[in-house]
Design an enzyme around this catalytic site. Structure first.
Site, PDB file in Angstrom:
ATOM      1  N   GLU A 105      21.249  14.118  26.678  1.00 22.18           N
ATOM      2  CA  GLU A 105      21.547  12.681  26.471  1.00 22.18           C
ATOM      3  C   GLU A 105      21.090  12.593  27.823  1.00 22.18           C
ATOM      4  O   GLU A 105      22.887  12.612  28.273  1.00 22.18           O
ATOM      5  CB  GLU A 105      22.365  12.019  25.819  1.00 22.18           C
ATOM      6  CG  GLU A 105      22.200  12.527  24.330  1.00 22.18           C
ATOM      7  CD  GLU A 105      23.008  11.445  23.928  1.00 22.18           C
ATOM      8  OE1 GLU A 105      23.875  10.467  23.551  1.00 22.18           O
ATOM      9  OE2 GLU A 105      24.050  12.162  22.679  1.00 22.18           O
ATOM     10  N   HIS A 159      19.276   8.972  24.281  1.00 23.45           N
ATOM     11  CA  HIS A 159      20.321   9.753  23.560  1.00 23.45           C
ATOM     12  C   HIS A 159      19.064  10.445  22.643  1.00 23.45           C
ATOM     13  O   HIS A 159      18.447  10.708  21.434  1.00 23.45           O
ATOM     14  CB  HIS A 159      20.771   8.755  22.162  1.00 23.45           C
ATOM     15  CG  HIS A 159      22.170   8.981  21.265  1.00 23.45           C
ATOM     16  ND1 HIS A 159      21.682  10.398  20.485  1.00 23.45           N
ATOM     17  CD2 HIS A 159      22.943   8.794  21.379  1.00 23.45           C
ATOM     18  CE1 HIS A 159      23.092  10.348  20.621  1.00 23.45           C
ATOM     19  NE2 HIS A 159      24.262   9.525  20.133  1.00 23.45           N
TER      20      HIS A 159
END
Length: 333
Positions: free
Chosen positions: A307, A187
């Site tokens: 991500e 992330h």
């Protein structure tokens, strides 16, 4: 453990000259690595979260001013690890009792050690690079997490800092006999400001922000738009501009590289390794203000999440099998 193409080899004992430096904080909460060039990376043992990556003296990652770093909640910013489920867990699935994004980002990992190399560019095996390994297994989970996901597994997360970029790879191994399914995602929160005369500013004196940023490498596939009720759309434009809240899951991308552009010039290249999906996220004004750990409120102007992961469906591992995937990020600063 599988052997991957980008894994650096150990440095020769006869090597001379300045070497990478690795330090562990006094409170044993963070590992910092620094190259002779001055490039550096900081990894919090809580979540094995990369909270800083500097190249050419400039920070490439965005970290909220209100990010909690004491282990009481997941870190807002840097590169949190999502495993074994992405987003809210689906009902009637083995992960359904887990919290959003799973447990990896909210569990303390073990620092497994370092290795260094001077055998060539990082993308070809290292160049004055340093690799930090972190481990997580079932025995390190809280009783609640073990009950919610009772599989015997081990994770090894390798963070390799080199002069040509930062590589982060996650190795997942099923240590038991029963198969399990999982999703994984890195992330990454990237800073979208440029350095000018030693300061974060645009060269023309205008404040650098998300309006001058675009994302390339996402065309030719479909994406799930979570802002539009998780509906599916086709991606045909060569670039994506961030003009409002953005939360898209691009599936089965054909090309390996997604690039962040600033004023149409390369800023960061995100190269996927054995992963096909990419999430692009920016909370925009209203959602940024609504998140208690997102600061400053205007911080959405100076960050974008790109991500890499495996989140469209599930990866299945039989007993004894291993999966590995990650990214190599190259800075153009």
């Amino acid at each position: 453990m599988v052997d991957r193409a980008h894994k650096p080899s150990a440095i020769s004992a006869s090597s001379t000259g300045p070497q990478p430096q690795v330090d562990i904080s006094a409170d044993n909460s963070k590992v910092t690595a620094k190259l002779p060039t001055g490039d550096s990376v900081e990894v919090l043992l809580y979540g094995a979260t990369v909270i800083s990556w500097k190249s050419s003296g400039q920070e490439n990652l965005w970290l909220s001013q209100k990010a909690v770093l004491d282990g009481s909640k997941a870190v807002r910013g840097g590169i949190p690890i999502v495993f074994p489920v992405f987003g809210p867990p689906p009902q009637n699935h083995a992960t359904s009792s887990l919290p959003q994004h799973g447990f990896a980002r909210s569990t303390r990992w073990e620092y497994l050690g370092k290795s260094t190399s001077e055998s060539g560019a990082l993308s070809r095996g290292g160049d004055d690079s340093v690799k930090l390994d972190f481990g997580l297994s079932q025995s390190q989970l809280s009783p609640e997490s073990r009950k919610a996901w009772p599989y015997d597994f081990s994770l090894v997360y390798s963070v390799t800092l080199g002069k040509d970029g930062l590589q982060t790879m996650l190795n997942v191994r099923n240590e038991g006999r029963e198969s399990f399914e999982f999703q994984m995602l890195l992330h990454s929160y990237f800073a979208v400001k440029v350095a000018y005369r030693g300061r974060w500013a645009a060269a023309d004196g205008v404040e650098q922000n998300i309006s001058r940023v675009s994302i390339s490498g996402l065309a030719g596939t479909s994406y799930i738009d979570k802002v539009l009720d998780a509906t599916e759309h086709s991606s045909s434009s060569p670039t994506l501009s961030i003009t409002g809240e953005t939360d898209r899951v691009y599936k089965s991308l054909k090309q390996d590289t997604t690039s962040i552009l600033q004023d149409d010039k390369p800023h960061l290249d995100v190269v996927r390794d054995n992963l096909t999906d990419t999430v692009v996220w920016n909370p925009w004004k209203e959602k940024a203000k609504a998140m208690g750990d997102f600061a400053p409120d205007e911080g959405y102007k100076n960050m974008v999440c790109v991500e890499v992961g495996s989140v469209d469906g599930w990866q299945k591992l039989e007993g004894g099998d291993t999966f590995e995937g990650g990214q190599l990020v190259k800075s153009h600063i």
